[in-house]
Motif scaffolding. Structure first.
Motif, PDB file in Angstrom:
ATOM      1  N   ALA A  42      86.190  40.641 -36.180  1.00 18.94           N
ATOM      2  CA  ALA A  42      84.933  40.166 -36.341  1.00 18.94           C
ATOM      3  C   ALA A  42      84.297  42.012 -35.016  1.00 18.94           C
ATOM      4  CB  ALA A  42      84.575  39.902 -34.918  1.00 18.94           C
ATOM      5  N   TRP A  43      85.246  42.561 -33.966  1.00 14.47           N
ATOM      6  CA  TRP A  43      85.092  43.981 -33.596  1.00 14.47           C
ATOM      7  C   TRP A  43      84.690  45.054 -35.783  1.00 14.47           C
ATOM      8  CZ3 TRP A  43      82.064  44.669 -30.195  1.00 14.47           C
ATOM      9  CH2 TRP A  43      82.399  44.163 -28.810  1.00 14.47           C
ATOM     10  N   ALA A  44      85.885  44.418 -35.712  1.00 21.52           N
ATOM     11  CA  ALA A  44      85.488  45.651 -36.735  1.00 21.52           C
ATOM     12  C   ALA A  44      85.335  45.297 -37.904  1.00 21.52           C
ATOM     13  CB  ALA A  44      87.606  45.578 -38.160  1.00 21.52           C
ATOM     14  N   ILE A  45      84.704  44.047 -38.273  1.00 24.09           N
ATOM     15  CA  ILE A  45      83.391  44.157 -39.563  1.00 24.09           C
ATOM     16  C   ILE A  45      81.811  44.444 -38.719  1.00 24.09           C
ATOM     17  CG2 ILE A  45      82.369  42.041 -40.209  1.00 24.09           C
ATOM     18  CD1 ILE A  45      84.711  40.872 -40.555  1.00 24.09           C
ATOM     19  N   VAL A  46      82.019  44.530 -37.863  1.00 29.47           N
ATOM     20  CA  VAL A  46      80.791  44.540 -36.839  1.00 29.47           C
ATOM     21  C   VAL A  46      80.448  46.272 -36.660  1.00 29.47           C
ATOM     22  CG1 VAL A  46      79.082  44.577 -35.164  1.00 29.47           C
ATOM     23  CG2 VAL A  46      80.600  42.227 -35.974  1.00 29.47           C
ATOM     24  N   LEU A  47      81.571  46.654 -35.700  1.00 30.00           N
ATOM     25  CA  LEU A  47      80.963  47.842 -34.945  1.00 30.00           C
ATOM     26  C   LEU A  47      81.210  49.320 -36.723  1.00 30.00           C
ATOM     27  CD1 LEU A  47      83.808  47.408 -31.861  1.00 30.00           C
ATOM     28  CD2 LEU A  47      81.253  48.422 -32.128  1.00 30.00           C
ATOM     29  N   PRO A  48      82.109  49.183 -37.309  1.00 31.47           N
ATOM     30  CA  PRO A  48      81.499  50.712 -37.953  1.00 31.47           C
ATOM     31  C   PRO A  48      80.549  50.049 -39.028  1.00 31.47           C
ATOM     32  CG  PRO A  48      83.543  49.964 -38.788  1.00 31.47           C
ATOM     33  CD  PRO A  48      83.272  48.313 -37.651  1.00 31.47           C
ATOM     34  N   PRO A  49      80.090  49.465 -39.886  1.00 33.27           N
ATOM     35  CA  PRO A  49      78.640  49.976 -40.207  1.00 33.27           C
ATOM     36  C   PRO A  49      77.375  50.259 -38.881  1.00 33.27           C
ATOM     37  CG  PRO A  49      79.496  47.553 -40.827  1.00 33.27           C
ATOM     38  CD  PRO A  49      79.830  48.313 -40.087  1.00 33.27           C
ATOM     39  N   LEU A  50      77.696  49.165 -37.272  1.00 33.34           N
ATOM     40  CA  LEU A  50      76.608  49.804 -36.793  1.00 33.34           C
ATOM     41  C   LEU A  50      77.063  51.417 -36.914  1.00 33.34           C
ATOM     42  CD1 LEU A  50      74.507  48.137 -34.687  1.00 33.34           C
ATOM     43  CD2 LEU A  50      76.422  48.108 -32.861  1.00 33.34           C
ATOM     44  N   ALA A  51      77.912  51.673 -36.464  1.00 37.10           N
ATOM     45  CA  ALA A  51      78.444  52.880 -36.210  1.00 37.10           C
ATOM     46  C   ALA A  51      77.418  53.765 -37.332  1.00 37.10           C
ATOM     47  CB  ALA A  51      79.889  53.930 -35.766  1.00 37.10           C
ATOM     48  N   ALA A  52      77.555  53.767 -38.737  1.00 38.31           N
ATOM     49  CA  ALA A  52      77.198  54.077 -39.605  1.00 38.31           C
ATOM     50  C   ALA A  52      75.842  53.951 -39.861  1.00 38.31           C
ATOM     51  CB  ALA A  52      77.540  53.446 -40.946  1.00 38.31           C
ATOM     52  N   ARG A  53      75.088  52.839 -39.166  1.00 33.30           N
ATOM     53  CA  ARG A  53      73.474  52.926 -39.573  1.00 33.30           C
ATOM     54  C   ARG A  53      73.143  53.593 -38.308  1.00 33.30           C
ATOM     55  NH1 ARG A  53      70.313  48.038 -41.138  1.00 33.30           N
ATOM     56  NH2 ARG A  53      68.347  48.671 -39.467  1.00 33.30           N
ATOM     57  N   CYS A  54      73.812  53.661 -37.114  1.00 33.71           N
ATOM     58  CA  CYS A  54      73.399  54.718 -35.564  1.00 33.71           C
ATOM     59  C   CYS A  54      73.052  56.075 -35.891  1.00 33.71           C
ATOM     60  CB  CYS A  54      73.883  54.469 -34.738  1.00 33.71           C
ATOM     61  SG  CYS A  54      72.941  52.515 -34.437  1.00 33.71           S
ATOM     62  N   PHE A  55      74.369  56.181 -36.710  1.00 41.49           N
ATOM     63  CA  PHE A  55      74.665  57.926 -36.486  1.00 41.49           C
ATOM     64  C   PHE A  55      74.033  58.839 -37.161  1.00 41.49           C
ATOM     65  CE2 PHE A  55      77.571  61.589 -37.375  1.00 41.49           C
ATOM     66  CZ  PHE A  55      78.934  61.276 -36.692  1.00 41.49           C
ATOM     67  N   ARG A  56      74.029  60.232 -35.742  1.00 43.94           N
ATOM     68  CA  ARG A  56      72.717  60.673 -35.894  1.00 43.94           C
ATOM     69  C   ARG A  56      73.939  61.566 -36.231  1.00 43.94           C
ATOM     70  NH1 ARG A  56      70.417  58.663 -31.797  1.00 43.94           N
ATOM     71  NH2 ARG A  56      70.842  60.615 -29.749  1.00 43.94           N
ATOM     72  N   TRP A  57      74.016  63.130 -37.102  1.00 48.22           N
ATOM     73  CA  TRP A  57      74.352  64.073 -37.568  1.00 48.22           C
ATOM     74  C   TRP A  57      74.608  65.438 -36.913  1.00 48.22           C
ATOM     75  CZ3 TRP A  57      78.260  63.610 -41.120  1.00 48.22           C
ATOM     76  CH2 TRP A  57      78.915  62.497 -41.794  1.00 48.22           C
ATOM     77  N   ARG A  58      73.320  65.141 -36.252  1.00 48.53           N
ATOM     78  CA  ARG A  58      73.041  66.466 -35.182  1.00 48.53           C
ATOM     79  C   ARG A  58      72.645  66.035 -33.706  1.00 48.53           C
ATOM     80  NH1 ARG A  58      68.091  68.237 -38.862  1.00 48.53           N
ATOM     81  NH2 ARG A  58      68.782  67.096 -39.657  1.00 48.53           N
TER      82      ARG A  58
END
Lengths: 245, 308
Positions: free
Chosen positions: A229-245
């Protein structure tokens, strides 16, 4: 993704990880020290039925090592790379985001490989015997947990300033170390804390590894559900929130 | 298809608007930059130079207007464009733990036909710092490394954001020399600077930006030619301008304390009359400019910042 640029980027990621003293301390120094010290000093509560501390400690310390390699290390590195504008600059080179993420992933796997080799060798020296170990189960658990941890790490490093990430990732490390069933058995925790801890990927990985590496441990389905469950939820969430700077 | 550079301007920006929430950082900027020329975006800090350049680099979408680099849309055609441009950001953007030569080799690996990293390091004067970590470099050395990293992929367009800021005198000469070589190789160089002297030293074309708008642009020589019908001089503040004006038969203005403009053609007779007037009063003459303006004059007039 070009092979030459990916190879160069991966080499750099691994090189810089090895060059960061605090990351080597965290990913290798502390697990080795804990495994060595706690196996030799009789200070820990052990779960019932465990004769040698190392039998319980080795799977737990391995889980801790994976936590540091996949979550804490990448979180701190990414946080500072954003702070210094490194990722922003890479964004206008032909390297590309998939190559950046692939290189980071390979670097994490490389660190984990070193951890597994060193810690297994040390555990062996301390009297752990691999008879009946479920190597496939252990590797699968590590793989799924790595995805979940890396997601959490990039969520931190991709959204917070460098120093805040440093503090948050190290804080998380200590909390998960205490309530992750890695060093202190879950059974020795208060029941409320234990129930909450078992919903976290750290305890779930520790349980999977206990089952895989310590003969005669029963494994329910819950740790797998929690890990996946964590493996499914966390990476897309990180990708969504990720700021490149 | 790749069009010849003579047909497509290297950089074409038309009516660019960039907003951050309520703040309009770039408010209708238009200019073109050509291959084989150095185009300087000149303006005070906060004028919108970096926002303009970052839009051309594809970091942000224009809120209005169009931006084309080598005929491509920097956002939509990002993958096709990045191998052909080199970017030197204002804030380094290099791993602090990496060594200088390692960084050069890493960036070289991103491109198909990179320059030789060692040779390029020599060009920017960092050969003896090749094994130093970037963390241990001085500000000026870091800027020169950053410049080299922007150029290692043989870009057709080089965007250099404040390339000489924080660089010492010796380093500045090196950076200027490298930029001239780029221009001579046919690269379109677009640089930003808030330093007039840099623009004057380096630029073929200057685009003066103030408060998000272009307030003047053109070839450097043309910008400097206009408005030559005056004498400017520096002398003690508070001269009797009425008396001096009478002697010269022209209006005299004190633009800032100690800086004066005389609205008459700079004939030798007028200059002689001015110096005689000062000599009679035993007043020193700090400086004297006739006919040709400096870029500073143009800049101050256009940006209306005589106090700056």
């Amino acid at each position: 993704m070009k092979r030459r640029s990916l190879a160069a980027q991966t080499r750099t990621e691994v090189l810089l990880t090895l060059r960061r003293g605090e990351s080597v301390l965290l990913t290798l120094g502390i697990p080795v020290l804990l495994l060595l010290f706690l196996s030799l000093a009789d200070v820990l509560p052990l779960p019932t039925g465990v004769d040698h501390p190392v039998d319980f400690l080795f799977p737990g310390i391995l889980a801790l090592a994976v936590l540091s390699a996949a979550l804490v290390g990448p979180a701190i590195a990414t946080g500072f790379e954003r702070e210094y504008g490194v990722l922003k600059r890479l964004g206008v080179t032909p390297l590309g985001r998939p190559a950046i993420i692939t290189a980071k992933t390979i670097a994490v796997l490389a660190v984990e490989l070193v951890q597994v080799v060193v810690l297994t060798g040390l555990a062996f020296a301390l009297g752990w015997r691999p008879d009946g170990a479920l190597v496939g189960t252990a590797l699968l658990g590590v793989a799924v947990a790595t995805v979940a941890f890396a997601g959490a790490g990039l969520l931190l490093g991709g959204t917070l300033p460098g120093l805040t990430t440093l503090a948050a990732a190290n804080g998380l490390y200590v909390v998960l170390l205490l309530v992750g069933g890695m060093v202190f058995p879950l059974d020795s925790l208060p029941s409320g804390v234990r129930a909450a801890a078992r919903l976290l990927p750290s305890a779930a990985l520790a349980e999977v590894l206990q089952h895989a590496l310590r003969t005669g441990t029963h494994l329910g389905v819950q740790p797998w559900i929690v890990l996946v469950a964590w493996a499914i939820v966390l990476p897309p969430l990180a990708a969504r929130c990720f700021r490149w700077r | 298809m790749k069009l010849p550079s003579s047909v497509v301007p290297a950089v074409a920006i038309e009516g660019l608007v960039v907003r951050y929430g309520d703040l309009t950082a770039v408010d209708g900027v238009s200019f073109e930059a050509a291959a084989g020329e150095v185009t300087a975006l000149l303006g005070p800090n906060g004028a919108g130079k970096t926002s303009t350049v970052e839009t051309a680099e594809g970091y942000r979408r224009p809120d209005a207007g169009t931006v084309r680099v080598l005929g491509l849309d920097p956002v939509a055609d990002h993958a096709a464009l990045v191998p052909r441009i080199g970017v030197m950001p204002q804030d380094g953007g290099v791993y602090p733990g990496i060594r200088v030569l390692e960084a050069m080799r890493l960036f070289a690996a991103y491109y198909d036909e990179p320059l030789d990293p060692t040779g390029l390091l020599a060009r920017v004067g960092l050969t003896d710092r090749a094994s130093a970590t970037t963390r241990s470099l001085s500000g000026g050395e870091r800027q020169r490394l950053s410049l080299a990293l922007a150029l290692v992929g043989r870009p057709e367009v080089a965007f250099l954001d404040e390339p000489t800021s924080g660089v010492d005198v010796g380093g500045r000469q090196i950076v200027r020399q490298v930029i001239r070589e780029l221009r001579d190789d046919g690269v379109a160089v677009v640089l930003t600077t808030h330093e007039l002297a840099e623009a004057e030293h380096l630029a073929d074309r200057v685009v003066i930006v103030d408060r998000g708008r272009v307030v003047g642009s053109g070839p450097l020589a043309e910008l400097l030619r206009g408005g030559g019908e005056e004498i400017r001089f520096g002398a003690p503040a508070g001269l009797e301008m009425g008396s001096l004006g009478e002697r010269l038969g022209a209006l005299v203005l004190e633009t800032t304390p100690g800086e004066y403009v005389v609205a008459c053609p700079p004939s030798p007779a007028a200059v002689a009359a001015l110096t005689a007037w000062l000599a009679e009063r035993e007043l020193p003459l700090a400086d004297l400019r006739a006919g040709r303006q400096t870029l500073e004059d143009v800049f101050l007039r256009l940006t209306d910042r005589s106090e700056a």
